[in-house]
Structure formats: C-alpha cells, structure tokens
Design a protein around this motif. Structure first.
Motif, PDB file in Angstrom:
ATOM      1  N   GLY A   9       0.782  -1.234   0.000  1.00 52.10           N
ATOM      2  CA  GLY A   9       0.000   0.000   0.000  1.00 52.10           C
ATOM      3  C   GLY A   9       0.808   1.275   0.000  1.00 52.10           C
ATOM      4  O   GLY A   9       2.038   1.269  -0.129  1.00 52.10           O
ATOM      5  N   CYS A  10       0.093   2.390   0.115  1.00 52.33           N
ATOM      6  CA  CYS A  10       0.732   3.705   0.125  1.00 52.33           C
ATOM      7  C   CYS A  10      -0.210   4.690   0.814  1.00 52.33           C
ATOM      8  O   CYS A  10      -1.424   4.630   0.618  1.00 52.33           O
ATOM      9  CB  CYS A  10       1.015   4.161  -1.305  1.00 52.33           C
ATOM     10  SG  CYS A  10       1.771   5.790  -1.362  1.00 52.33           S
ATOM     11  N   SER A  11       0.350   5.581   1.632  1.00 51.24           N
ATOM     12  CA  SER A  11      -0.489   6.554   2.359  1.00 51.24           C
ATOM     13  C   SER A  11      -0.364   7.959   1.794  1.00 51.24           C
ATOM     14  O   SER A  11      -0.845   8.919   2.393  1.00 51.24           O
ATOM     15  CB  SER A  11      -0.101   6.568   3.844  1.00 51.24           C
ATOM     16  OG  SER A  11      -0.281   5.286   4.401  1.00 51.24           O
ATOM     17  N   ASN A  12       0.278   8.100   0.652  1.00 47.90           N
ATOM     18  CA  ASN A  12       0.530   9.459   0.136  1.00 47.90           C
ATOM     19  C   ASN A  12      -0.679  10.091  -0.545  1.00 47.90           C
ATOM     20  O   ASN A  12      -0.859  11.294  -0.505  1.00 47.90           O
ATOM     21  CB  ASN A  12       1.696   9.435  -0.855  1.00 47.90           C
ATOM     22  CG  ASN A  12       3.014   9.518  -0.138  1.00 47.90           C
ATOM     23  OD1 ASN A  12       3.059   9.844   1.037  1.00 47.90           O
ATOM     24  ND2 ASN A  12       4.100   9.206  -0.824  1.00 47.90           N
ATOM     25  N   ARG A  13      -1.468   9.295  -1.204  1.00 46.91           N
ATOM     26  CA  ARG A  13      -2.675   9.775  -1.891  1.00 46.91           C
ATOM     27  C   ARG A  13      -2.411  10.916  -2.864  1.00 46.91           C
ATOM     28  O   ARG A  13      -3.085  11.961  -2.834  1.00 46.91           O
ATOM     29  CB  ARG A  13      -3.748  10.191  -0.870  1.00 46.91           C
ATOM     30  CG  ARG A  13      -4.244   9.001  -0.080  1.00 46.91           C
ATOM     31  CD  ARG A  13      -5.438   9.281   0.793  1.00 46.91           C
ATOM     32  NE  ARG A  13      -5.918   8.035   1.396  1.00 46.91           N
ATOM     33  CZ  ARG A  13      -6.910   7.315   0.919  1.00 46.91           C
ATOM     34  NH1 ARG A  13      -7.547   7.689  -0.150  1.00 46.91           N
ATOM     35  NH2 ARG A  13      -7.279   6.198   1.507  1.00 46.91           N
ATOM     36  N   CYS A  14      -1.447  10.742  -3.743  1.00 45.67           N
ATOM     37  CA  CYS A  14      -1.251  11.695  -4.838  1.00 45.67           C
ATOM     38  C   CYS A  14      -2.544  11.696  -5.667  1.00 45.67           C
ATOM     39  O   CYS A  14      -3.143  10.638  -5.879  1.00 45.67           O
ATOM     40  CB  CYS A  14      -0.067  11.282  -5.709  1.00 45.67           C
ATOM     41  SG  CYS A  14       1.473  11.175  -4.783  1.00 45.67           S
ATOM     42  N   THR A  15      -2.950  12.864  -6.131  1.00 49.12           N
ATOM     43  CA  THR A  15      -4.292  12.986  -6.728  1.00 49.12           C
ATOM     44  C   THR A  15      -4.475  12.130  -7.983  1.00 49.12           C
ATOM     45  O   THR A  15      -5.586  11.725  -8.294  1.00 49.12           O
ATOM     46  CB  THR A  15      -4.587  14.453  -7.100  1.00 49.12           C
ATOM     47  OG1 THR A  15      -3.487  14.940  -7.849  1.00 49.12           O
ATOM     48  CG2 THR A  15      -4.821  15.295  -5.869  1.00 49.12           C
ATOM     49  N   TYR A  16      -3.391  11.879  -8.720  1.00 47.81           N
ATOM     50  CA  TYR A  16      -3.494  11.161 -10.001  1.00 47.81           C
ATOM     51  C   TYR A  16      -3.365   9.652  -9.834  1.00 47.81           C
ATOM     52  O   TYR A  16      -3.434   8.917 -10.811  1.00 47.81           O
ATOM     53  CB  TYR A  16      -2.380  11.644 -10.960  1.00 47.81           C
ATOM     54  CG  TYR A  16      -1.010  11.578 -10.332  1.00 47.81           C
ATOM     55  CD1 TYR A  16      -0.291  10.386 -10.339  1.00 47.81           C
ATOM     56  CD2 TYR A  16      -0.461  12.682  -9.686  1.00 47.81           C
ATOM     57  CE1 TYR A  16       0.948  10.298  -9.729  1.00 47.81           C
ATOM     58  CE2 TYR A  16       0.785  12.609  -9.083  1.00 47.81           C
ATOM     59  CZ  TYR A  16       1.475  11.425  -9.108  1.00 47.81           C
ATOM     60  OH  TYR A  16       2.690  11.337  -8.499  1.00 47.81           O
ATOM     61  N   CYS A  17      -3.198   9.160  -8.610  1.00 49.02           N
ATOM     62  CA  CYS A  17      -2.805   7.753  -8.434  1.00 49.02           C
ATOM     63  C   CYS A  17      -3.863   6.938  -7.691  1.00 49.02           C
ATOM     64  O   CYS A  17      -4.429   7.378  -6.690  1.00 49.02           O
ATOM     65  CB  CYS A  17      -1.481   7.700  -7.665  1.00 49.02           C
ATOM     66  SG  CYS A  17      -0.904   6.024  -7.397  1.00 49.02           S
ATOM     67  N   ALA A  18      -4.120   5.725  -8.189  1.00 44.50           N
ATOM     68  CA  ALA A  18      -5.162   4.868  -7.601  1.00 44.50           C
ATOM     69  C   ALA A  18      -4.599   3.862  -6.597  1.00 44.50           C
ATOM     70  O   ALA A  18      -5.374   3.165  -5.936  1.00 44.50           O
ATOM     71  CB  ALA A  18      -5.879   4.119  -8.724  1.00 44.50           C
ATOM     72  N   ILE A  19      -3.286   3.791  -6.481  1.00 45.84           N
ATOM     73  CA  ILE A  19      -2.693   2.742  -5.637  1.00 45.84           C
ATOM     74  C   ILE A  19      -3.253   2.744  -4.200  1.00 45.84           C
ATOM     75  O   ILE A  19      -3.648   1.693  -3.691  1.00 45.84           O
ATOM     76  CB  ILE A  19      -1.142   2.860  -5.622  1.00 45.84           C
ATOM     77  CG1 ILE A  19      -0.575   2.472  -6.990  1.00 45.84           C
ATOM     78  CG2 ILE A  19      -0.512   2.018  -4.518  1.00 45.84           C
ATOM     79  CD1 ILE A  19      -0.707   1.015  -7.377  1.00 45.84           C
ATOM     80  N   PRO A  20      -3.338   3.901  -3.513  1.00 43.21           N
ATOM     81  CA  PRO A  20      -3.857   3.857  -2.136  1.00 43.21           C
ATOM     82  C   PRO A  20      -5.289   3.335  -2.050  1.00 43.21           C
ATOM     83  O   PRO A  20      -5.668   2.727  -1.055  1.00 43.21           O
ATOM     84  CB  PRO A  20      -3.786   5.327  -1.684  1.00 43.21           C
ATOM     85  CG  PRO A  20      -2.762   5.940  -2.567  1.00 43.21           C
ATOM     86  CD  PRO A  20      -2.907   5.265  -3.901  1.00 43.21           C
ATOM     87  N   TYR A  21      -6.074   3.567  -3.097  1.00 45.81           N
ATOM     88  CA  TYR A  21      -7.467   3.099  -3.092  1.00 45.81           C
ATOM     89  C   TYR A  21      -7.548   1.585  -3.345  1.00 45.81           C
ATOM     90  O   TYR A  21      -8.476   0.923  -2.908  1.00 45.81           O
ATOM     91  CB  TYR A  21      -8.287   3.841  -4.156  1.00 45.81           C
ATOM     92  CG  TYR A  21      -8.252   5.322  -3.942  1.00 45.81           C
ATOM     93  CD1 TYR A  21      -9.023   5.915  -2.942  1.00 45.81           C
ATOM     94  CD2 TYR A  21      -7.401   6.120  -4.693  1.00 45.81           C
ATOM     95  CE1 TYR A  21      -8.958   7.273  -2.712  1.00 45.81           C
ATOM     96  CE2 TYR A  21      -7.331   7.484  -4.469  1.00 45.81           C
ATOM     97  CZ  TYR A  21      -8.110   8.057  -3.479  1.00 45.81           C
ATOM     98  OH  TYR A  21      -8.029   9.396  -3.235  1.00 45.81           O
TER      99      TYR A  21
HETATM  100  S1  SF4 Z   1       2.208   7.946  -7.013  1.00 41.48           S
HETATM  101 FE1  SF4 Z   1       0.758   6.537  -5.990  1.00 41.48          FE
HETATM  102  S2  SF4 Z   1       2.060   4.949  -5.086  1.00 41.48           S
HETATM  103 FE2  SF4 Z   1       3.419   6.671  -5.627  1.00 41.48          FE
HETATM  104  S3  SF4 Z   1       3.533   7.927  -3.738  1.00 41.48           S
HETATM  105 FE3  SF4 Z   1       1.823   8.780  -4.962  1.00 41.48          FE
HETATM  106  S4  SF4 Z   1      -0.010   7.694  -4.200  1.00 41.48           S
HETATM  107 FE4  SF4 Z   1       1.766   6.514  -3.505  1.00 41.48          FE
END
Ligand code: SF4
Length: 166
Positions: A129-141
């Motif tokens: 997982g990831c806790s950063n929640r960059c707006t363009y990224c679905a990984i945390p969801y």
């Molecule tokens: S791009 Fe996606 S996986 Fe990478 S830090 Fe941002 S939210 Fe996390």
C-alpha cells in the motif's frame, strides 16, 4: 504466494494454460493499458475454457479489488473473483468452488512462495500500500494505506530466496 497454496494441496502446477483444469489470472487494475490487458487475458482464457481441459476460471488481483461488482456482471464466464481483501480465505473460497474438503487451514505464506520468475532473480516484497494519496494515483485506493512487513520476516524470506537462487 497463491501458487504456494495450491502446491501445499498437492496440485500440479503447469505452464501451459491448455493443460490446466483450474486457470487463475492475476490482474492489474492500475493504468488503462494494464486493465485492458487483464480483461483481454480473461476473455482469452474464457475462450480456452470452452475447448481445453479447464473446468474453473478464477480472476484475482487489483482489477478485481477495484471493480469486482462490475466484473461479476460483465464476465459470467469467470467462476470466482477474488479481491485482495479476500486472500486470507483464498483456499477456503477455491475449495468451495471446486468442491474439495478443507482438511487444514491453508493460508498465504511468504515462506511457501513458488518463484515463477526464473532461477536468477526473485521479487521480495517489503511493504504493502501507500499513504501518500497523490491525486493522479489509484494505488492507495486499491492496496490501502502503507503497511510495512516485519523486518525479521523480510530477512528470513531474503535468506531463503538467496539460498534457493543460482
Ligand atoms: S504515485 Fe501513488 S504509489 Fe506513488 S507515492 Fe503517490 S499515491 Fe503513492
């Protein structure tokens, strides 16, 4: 790890899907091209199911985690969809589908992994997982918040992998 679950139940793992009675497709649900590739692979295997040995088609992974309800409606050829949050009960769900008795708890375990990337290399997962929640990224969801594996577990697996590689 999923292959390890089947190995523990004494299934034979085959390389050619034409030889398989159970085909399991691990999907990616991150970017469009990966989603398309996963759907195409599911459709290709569904076609194979009509002609080859395959009795059960299972799809799992991030695409399922993200779109399970839509996939169930769109792809009735698939016998079982397993989202990531169901992995703890993976064997239970597969056993129910293929109608075999559950003799013991068979859970995913990093130490039971069957490495499918050849003899020279192996991936070692250190976190989820990831806790950063960059707006363009679905990984945390899809994968949830960042959770690290325990250092001692990572080291134990690293040593096992190193000793098994040529
Ligand atoms: S791009 Fe996606 S996986 Fe990478 S830090 Fe941002 S939210 Fe996390």
């Amino acid at each position: 790890m999923c292959i390890g679950v089947f190995k523990k139940e004494n299934f034979e793992i085959v390389n050619n899907p034409k030889d398989a009675e159970i085909i399991i497709i691990n999907t990616c649900g991150f970017i469009e091209s990966a989603k398309e590739e996963a759907i195409n692979c599911i459709l290709e295997m569904a076609e194979l199911k009509q002609t080859a040995n395959c009795k059960y088609l299972i799809a799992m992974g991030c695409l399922v985690q993200r779109y399970k309800d839509d996939l169930i409606k769109a792809l009735p050829e698939v016998d079982l969809f397993l989202s990531i949050d169901e992995y703890d009960n993976l064997w239970e769900k597969v056993a129910k589908l293929i109608k075999v008795e559950i003799k013991s708890k068979n859970t995913l375990d990093y130490m039971d992994r069957i490495i499918s990337t050849g003899n020279a290399t192996a991936y070692l997962k250190i976190a989820e997982g990831c806790s950063n929640r960059c707006t363009y990224c679905a990984i945390p969801y899809i994968r949830g918040p960042f959770v690290s594996r325990k250092m001692e577990d990572i080291l134990e697996e690293a040593k096992k992998l190193a000793s098994s590689r040529n």
